[in-house]
Design a protein around this motif. Structure first.
Motif, PDB file in Angstrom:
ATOM      1  N   GLU A  80       0.823  -1.206   0.000  1.00  0.00           N
ATOM      2  CA  GLU A  80       0.000   0.000   0.000  1.00  0.00           C
ATOM      3  C   GLU A  80       0.862   1.263   0.000  1.00  0.00           C
ATOM      4  OE1 GLU A  80      -3.232   0.684  -0.255  1.00  0.00           O
ATOM      5  OE2 GLU A  80      -3.605  -1.427  -0.683  1.00  0.00           O
ATOM      6  N   ALA A  81       1.991   1.194   0.697  1.00  0.00           N
ATOM      7  CA  ALA A  81       2.891   2.354   0.753  1.00  0.00           C
ATOM      8  C   ALA A  81       3.460   2.651  -0.634  1.00  0.00           C
ATOM      9  CB  ALA A  81       4.028   2.089   1.744  1.00  0.00           C
ATOM     10  N   GLU A  82       3.876   1.594  -1.343  1.00  0.00           N
ATOM     11  CA  GLU A  82       4.401   1.782  -2.701  1.00  0.00           C
ATOM     12  C   GLU A  82       3.306   2.331  -3.624  1.00  0.00           C
ATOM     13  OE1 GLU A  82       7.377   1.633  -3.394  1.00  0.00           O
ATOM     14  OE2 GLU A  82       8.401   0.182  -2.115  1.00  0.00           O
ATOM     15  N   LYS A  83       2.098   1.797  -3.479  1.00  0.00           N
ATOM     16  CA  LYS A  83       0.977   2.239  -4.301  1.00  0.00           C
ATOM     17  C   LYS A  83       0.670   3.710  -4.059  1.00  0.00           C
ATOM     18  CE  LYS A  83      -4.000   1.706  -4.903  1.00  0.00           C
ATOM     19  NZ  LYS A  83      -5.244   1.027  -4.477  1.00  0.00           N
ATOM     20  N   THR A  84       0.649   4.099  -2.782  1.00  0.00           N
ATOM     21  CA  THR A  84       0.324   5.482  -2.424  1.00  0.00           C
ATOM     22  C   THR A  84       1.315   6.463  -3.031  1.00  0.00           C
ATOM     23  OG1 THR A  84      -0.721   4.795  -0.344  1.00  0.00           O
ATOM     24  CG2 THR A  84      -0.004   7.091  -0.510  1.00  0.00           C
ATOM     25  N   ALA A 216       3.931   5.604 -14.633  1.00  0.00           N
ATOM     26  CA  ALA A 216       3.580   4.974 -13.353  1.00  0.00           C
ATOM     27  C   ALA A 216       3.640   3.451 -13.474  1.00  0.00           C
ATOM     28  CB  ALA A 216       2.188   5.426 -12.926  1.00  0.00           C
ATOM     29  N   ILE A 217       3.190   2.921 -14.610  1.00  0.00           N
ATOM     30  CA  ILE A 217       3.265   1.475 -14.843  1.00  0.00           C
ATOM     31  C   ILE A 217       4.720   1.020 -14.851  1.00  0.00           C
ATOM     32  CG2 ILE A 217       2.869  -0.367 -16.521  1.00  0.00           C
ATOM     33  CD1 ILE A 217       0.337   0.495 -15.172  1.00  0.00           C
ATOM     34  N   LYS A 218       5.593   1.824 -15.456  1.00  0.00           N
ATOM     35  CA  LYS A 218       7.025   1.492 -15.471  1.00  0.00           C
ATOM     36  C   LYS A 218       7.581   1.444 -14.058  1.00  0.00           C
ATOM     37  CE  LYS A 218       8.287   3.255 -20.061  1.00  0.00           C
ATOM     38  NZ  LYS A 218       9.097   4.268 -20.807  1.00  0.00           N
ATOM     39  N   ALA A 219       7.097   2.337 -13.197  1.00  0.00           N
ATOM     40  CA  ALA A 219       7.554   2.349 -11.806  1.00  0.00           C
ATOM     41  C   ALA A 219       7.130   1.061 -11.104  1.00  0.00           C
ATOM     42  CB  ALA A 219       6.984   3.569 -11.084  1.00  0.00           C
ATOM     43  N   TYR A 220       5.903   0.591 -11.381  1.00  0.00           N
ATOM     44  CA  TYR A 220       5.447  -0.676 -10.807  1.00  0.00           C
ATOM     45  C   TYR A 220       6.279  -1.838 -11.331  1.00  0.00           C
ATOM     46  CZ  TYR A 220       1.183   1.458  -8.880  1.00  0.00           C
ATOM     47  OH  TYR A 220       0.296   2.207  -8.153  1.00  0.00           O
ATOM     48  N   ASP A 221       6.555  -1.833 -12.638  1.00  0.00           N
ATOM     49  CA  ASP A 221       7.359  -2.905 -13.230  1.00  0.00           C
ATOM     50  C   ASP A 221       8.756  -2.956 -12.607  1.00  0.00           C
ATOM     51  OD1 ASP A 221       5.295  -3.617 -14.894  1.00  0.00           O
ATOM     52  OD2 ASP A 221       6.015  -2.451 -16.615  1.00  0.00           O
ATOM     53  N   LYS A 222       9.296  -1.786 -12.320  1.00  0.00           N
ATOM     54  CA  LYS A 222      10.621  -1.717 -11.707  1.00  0.00           C
ATOM     55  C   LYS A 222      10.601  -2.356 -10.309  1.00  0.00           C
ATOM     56  CE  LYS A 222      14.305   1.615 -10.617  1.00  0.00           C
ATOM     57  NZ  LYS A 222      14.402   1.408  -9.153  1.00  0.00           N
ATOM     58  N   LEU A 223       9.530  -2.099  -9.567  1.00  0.00           N
ATOM     59  CA  LEU A 223       9.399  -2.685  -8.234  1.00  0.00           C
ATOM     60  C   LEU A 223       9.231  -4.201  -8.323  1.00  0.00           C
ATOM     61  CD1 LEU A 223       7.073  -0.057  -6.510  1.00  0.00           C
ATOM     62  CD2 LEU A 223       9.506  -0.438  -6.082  1.00  0.00           C
ATOM     63  N   ASP A 232       1.075 -10.375  -9.705  1.00  0.00           N
ATOM     64  CA  ASP A 232      -0.340 -10.150  -9.397  1.00  0.00           C
ATOM     65  C   ASP A 232      -0.548  -8.772  -8.776  1.00  0.00           C
ATOM     66  OD1 ASP A 232      -1.045 -12.601 -10.374  1.00  0.00           O
ATOM     67  OD2 ASP A 232      -1.027 -13.599  -8.420  1.00  0.00           O
ATOM     68  N   ASN A 233       0.388  -8.358  -7.918  1.00  0.00           N
ATOM     69  CA  ASN A 233       0.306  -7.021  -7.333  1.00  0.00           C
ATOM     70  C   ASN A 233       0.292  -5.958  -8.415  1.00  0.00           C
ATOM     71  OD1 ASN A 233       2.554  -7.963  -4.653  1.00  0.00           O
ATOM     72  ND2 ASN A 233       0.329  -7.960  -4.652  1.00  0.00           N
ATOM     73  N   VAL A 234       1.198  -6.101  -9.377  1.00  0.00           N
ATOM     74  CA  VAL A 234       1.327  -5.116 -10.453  1.00  0.00           C
ATOM     75  C   VAL A 234       0.046  -5.056 -11.284  1.00  0.00           C
ATOM     76  CG1 VAL A 234       2.544  -4.548 -12.587  1.00  0.00           C
ATOM     77  CG2 VAL A 234       3.834  -5.271 -10.567  1.00  0.00           C
ATOM     78  N   LYS A 235      -0.559  -6.211 -11.541  1.00  0.00           N
ATOM     79  CA  LYS A 235      -1.812  -6.236 -12.307  1.00  0.00           C
ATOM     80  C   LYS A 235      -2.915  -5.496 -11.576  1.00  0.00           C
ATOM     81  CE  LYS A 235      -0.991 -10.556 -14.856  1.00  0.00           C
ATOM     82  NZ  LYS A 235      -1.449 -11.956 -15.052  1.00  0.00           N
ATOM     83  N   ASP A 236      -3.018  -5.746 -10.273  1.00  0.00           N
ATOM     84  CA  ASP A 236      -4.060  -5.083  -9.479  1.00  0.00           C
ATOM     85  C   ASP A 236      -3.829  -3.574  -9.398  1.00  0.00           C
ATOM     86  OD1 ASP A 236      -5.240  -7.521  -9.031  1.00  0.00           O
ATOM     87  OD2 ASP A 236      -4.316  -7.836  -7.065  1.00  0.00           O
ATOM     88  N   LEU A 237      -2.585  -3.184  -9.161  1.00  0.00           N
ATOM     89  CA  LEU A 237      -2.262  -1.766  -9.041  1.00  0.00           C
ATOM     90  C   LEU A 237      -2.435  -1.053 -10.382  1.00  0.00           C
ATOM     91  CD1 LEU A 237       0.913  -2.010  -6.761  1.00  0.00           C
ATOM     92  CD2 LEU A 237      -1.403  -1.377  -6.089  1.00  0.00           C
ATOM     93  N   SER A 238      -2.119  -1.740 -11.460  1.00  0.00           N
ATOM     94  CA  SER A 238      -2.284  -1.156 -12.790  1.00  0.00           C
ATOM     95  C   SER A 238      -3.763  -0.928 -13.109  1.00  0.00           C
ATOM     96  CB  SER A 238      -1.662  -2.061 -13.855  1.00  0.00           C
ATOM     97  OG  SER A 238      -0.263  -2.179 -13.658  1.00  0.00           O
ATOM     98  N   ALA A 239      -4.614  -1.845 -12.631  1.00  0.00           N
ATOM     99  CA  ALA A 239      -6.057  -1.694 -12.837  1.00  0.00           C
ATOM    100  C   ALA A 239      -6.573  -0.465 -12.086  1.00  0.00           C
ATOM    101  CB  ALA A 239      -6.789  -2.947 -12.365  1.00  0.00           C
ATOM    102  N   ASP A 240      -6.078  -0.259 -10.867  1.00  0.00           N
ATOM    103  CA  ASP A 240      -6.467   0.934 -10.100  1.00  0.00           C
ATOM    104  C   ASP A 240      -5.984   2.201 -10.792  1.00  0.00           C
ATOM    105  OD1 ASP A 240      -7.651  -0.663  -8.204  1.00  0.00           O
ATOM    106  OD2 ASP A 240      -5.936  -0.649  -6.834  1.00  0.00           O
ATOM    107  N   LEU A 241      -4.795   2.118 -11.349  1.00  0.00           N
ATOM    108  CA  LEU A 241      -4.233   3.279 -12.043  1.00  0.00           C
ATOM    109  C   LEU A 241      -5.039   3.611 -13.299  1.00  0.00           C
ATOM    110  CD1 LEU A 241      -1.889   5.290 -11.914  1.00  0.00           C
ATOM    111  CD2 LEU A 241      -0.554   3.711 -13.308  1.00  0.00           C
TER     112      LEU A 241
END
Length: 266
Positions: A80-84, A216-223, A232-241
């Protein structure tokens, strides 16, 4: 590769038994570093349940303490911290993109004099392009005209030239002291041109918002590559984005519609 039988006790063990495995280092042996590298190279690990072997994805974090390695999952709080952080940065940039679109729309004239019409005009002042408002005061003495008073009268001709080059549908008049700009009523043809300009500016805003989402998606991919997030985290966070992106796309469309309505009433 040799296969080993799994005991019923091991099969009934919860997944956390694997995720918190301690890896001792043998004296004089590089086993810890090689084994840690192996474990941290993938976010997939096995869970044993009722004698069946399955795979599921989760972010892994390896911690070192007193020459021991502890393998664990990233917590919900960490995710959640990374997402925020990433979403807040994306939202801030999208807000600025909306502001830019609105500012650009204000430069599209609607038949009524408005200093914002000249917001995008730059003047070559001593060889350097500067915004017109930074070198002159702009007033609206009435509903159909603008009065431009430069702080330096030597740049009157430069300002006049810049306004003509901007092709905003007005003709400046230089009397040696000030520049007067009369805003004529919009013709049908000119209104169509302005509508096309608004559509173009709107699309530029949408492109800017899509680029913010892409970054922002690139930032998630980097993580994910750093094993801080799972696939799965990246897919969920990308959907929110994507939901956030859709929200700002609608904002662009709303202010575009408002501007088009202003043009239709002129």
């Amino acid at each position: 590769m040799a296969l080993h039988a799994v005991s019923p006790a091991a099969a009934a063990s919860p997944p956390c038994a694997l995720s918190s495995a301690r890896l001792p280092q043998r004296p004089g042996c590089g086993c810890l570093s090689s084994r840690s590298s192996l474990l941290s190279s993938s976010t997939n690990f096995m869970k044993l349940h009722s004698g069946a072997v399955g795979f599921f994805s989760a972010p892994l974090v390896i911690q070192y303490s007193d020459k021991r390695a502890v393998l664990r999952h990233a917590t919900i709080e960490e995710i959640e911290a990374e997402k925020t952080i990433i979403e807040d940065q994306a939202k801030e940039k999208m807000e600025k993109a909306i502001e830019t679109v609105q500012t650009n729309f204000n430069t599209v004239r609607t038949g009524r004099a408005n200093p914002a019409m000249l917001d995008r005009i730059e003047v070559e002042y001593y060889g350097t392009p500067v915004n017109l408002k930074s070198i002159a005061q702009i007033n609206t003495p009435d509903a159909t005209s603008l009065l431009i008073q430069p702080y330096d009268k030597t740049c009157l001709k430069l300002i006049e030239k810049a306004i003509v080059a901007a092709n905003i549908g007005v003709t400046p008049s230089n009397d040696g002291e000030v520049i007067r700009v009369t805003v004529p009523p919009l013709t049908s043809d000119r209104r169509k041109e302005m509508t096309k300009t608004v559509a173009k500016l709107s699309e530029e805003g949408k492109v800017a918002i899509r680029n913010i989402r892409r970054d922002a998606i690139k930032a998630y991919d980097k993580l994910e590559k750093e094993k801080k997030l799972s696939e799965d985290n990246v897919k969920d966070l990308s959907a929110d984005l994507q939901k956030l992106t859709d929200e700002y796309m609608k904002k662009v469309e709303a202010i575009q519609k408002q501007k088009e309505q202003e043009l239709s009433k002129v």
